[in-house]
Motif scaffolding. Structure first.
Motif, mmCIF file in Angstrom:
data_model
loop_
_atom_site.group_PDB
_atom_site.id
_atom_site.type_symbol
_atom_site.label_atom_id
_atom_site.label_comp_id
_atom_site.label_asym_id
_atom_site.label_seq_id
_atom_site.Cartn_x
_atom_site.Cartn_y
_atom_site.Cartn_z
ATOM 1 N N LEU A 98 -5.559 5.537 -1.802
ATOM 2 C CA LEU A 98 -5.269 4.108 -1.629
ATOM 3 C C LEU A 98 -5.484 3.336 -2.931
ATOM 4 O O LEU A 98 -4.714 2.448 -3.270
ATOM 5 C CB LEU A 98 -6.161 3.522 -0.526
ATOM 6 C CG LEU A 98 -5.828 3.934 0.909
ATOM 7 C CD1 LEU A 98 -6.877 3.381 1.873
ATOM 8 C CD2 LEU A 98 -4.448 3.425 1.304
ATOM 9 N N TYR A 106 2.653 -1.273 -2.731
ATOM 10 C CA TYR A 106 2.072 -2.146 -1.705
ATOM 11 C C TYR A 106 2.997 -3.339 -1.441
ATOM 12 O O TYR A 106 3.162 -3.775 -0.296
ATOM 13 C CB TYR A 106 0.705 -2.652 -2.150
ATOM 14 C CG TYR A 106 -0.412 -1.659 -1.963
ATOM 15 C CD1 TYR A 106 -0.911 -1.383 -0.698
ATOM 16 C CD2 TYR A 106 -0.972 -0.994 -3.045
ATOM 17 C CE1 TYR A 106 -1.937 -0.477 -0.515
ATOM 18 C CE2 TYR A 106 -1.996 -0.086 -2.874
ATOM 19 C CZ TYR A 106 -2.475 0.166 -1.608
ATOM 20 O OH TYR A 106 -3.483 1.080 -1.426
ATOM 21 N N VAL A 144 -5.889 -4.893 1.839
ATOM 22 C CA VAL A 144 -5.684 -3.442 1.858
ATOM 23 C C VAL A 144 -5.942 -2.844 0.473
ATOM 24 O O VAL A 144 -6.533 -1.761 0.347
ATOM 25 C CB VAL A 144 -4.256 -3.108 2.332
ATOM 26 C CG1 VAL A 144 -3.981 -1.610 2.212
ATOM 27 C CG2 VAL A 144 -4.057 -3.561 3.771
#
Length: 280
Positions: A98, A106, A144
């Motif tokens: 991530l 993203y 996120v």
């Protein structure tokens, strides 16, 4: 080694000084307070109000932290205090993946998934009309992107707490949750604040993903379903264009200077809080 250390130490000062020097033509014509307290943005007419860009930056960053901090903290507590050891071996590679995904990926994910979801589902359900390109989309994307950094640091901090401290608390009759609340979190509160500071710095500096989903509308949003125009997006969208307009380059450098000052202020506040905790 000394030269390398000194170079790193003076680098922030050099960046700030360079932005200030480039901003001087604008500051010589307009007062600092006037620039940051007005919303009018029209370089062709000589209007360089930064308030809407500052508000957009703070809105998106604040919203992302409201989502990222609780999720990261609860996940870190579960992984280190309740989960089986094998889960740690799974979580670490996931966090690394991530953290390594490029910002533009993203942004694409936000355009394809989050923006339509907000526009077609969430905003109508809440009684609002929105194109989906809004600060909520930017906040979700930044949350996120920040979670891997905050979560990784908090896991490492929680793992430093001696097992003996928890055993003493449990032996005195405290429940496991009370031990986490009054021993683990209290013992690691400085590290938790440092991790939040890292997340804020990460959110403030992100550019591409934000400008792809936030709408890029120079206004002060009244709610999370309206568009905004954060400072990083302003720089990325406009640098290199219309440089023939007087003071335009200086205005963009001033925007960069404001972003630099906001990041320095956030880091200073977290450092001040940690320092005061050391004095208690």
């Amino acid at each position: 080694m000394l030269i390398a250390t000194l170079t790193i130490s003076v680098l922030p000062l050099c960046i700030g000084l360079g932005l200030l020097i480039e901003s001087i033509p604008l500051l010589q014509k307009y007062h600092f307070w006037r620039l940051i307290s007005h919303t009018a943005w029209s370089p062709m007419e000589g209007k360089f109000g930064m308030l809407s860009f500052i508000a957009g930056t703070l809105w998106v960053t604040g919203l992302s932290m409201c989502m990222a901090v609780p999720v990261s903290l609860l996940a870190a507590i579960y992984i280190t205090q309740y989960a089986k050891p094998w889960l740690m071996g799974i979580i670490h590679p996931i966090m690394d993946i991530l953290a390594g995904i490029p910002s533009v990926v993203y942004g694409v994910g936000g355009v394809l998934i989050i923006v339509p979801w907000i526009s077609e589902k969430l905003a109508p359900a809440m009684g609002y009309s929105s194109s989906g390109y809004c600060i909520l989309a930017g906040g979700i994307i930044l949350a996120v992107m920040s979670i891997p950094y905050i979560l990784h640091l908090q896991i490492e901090i929680f793992r430093t707490v001696p097992v003996e401290l928890k055993e003493v608390s449990l032996s005195l009759g405290a429940s496991y949750w009370e031990t986490i609340k009054y021993v683990l979190l209290k013992q690691t509160r400085k590290g938790i604040i440092a991790s939040i500071g890292l997340g804020i710095s990460k959110s403030l500096g992100e550019t591409i993903a934000v400008l792809m989903v936030v709408g890029n509308v120079p206004q002060i949003p009244a709610n999370v379903f309206q568009g905004a125009y954060p400072l990083p997006a302003l720089l990325a969208n406009n640098y290199g264009e219309m440089m023939s307009i007087p003071l335009y380059l200086a205005a963009l450098m001033f925007a960069g200077l404001l972003l630099f000052l906001i990041i320095c202020l956030c880091n200073s506040i977290s450092t001040w809080i940690i320092y005061n905790m050391h004095q208690v």
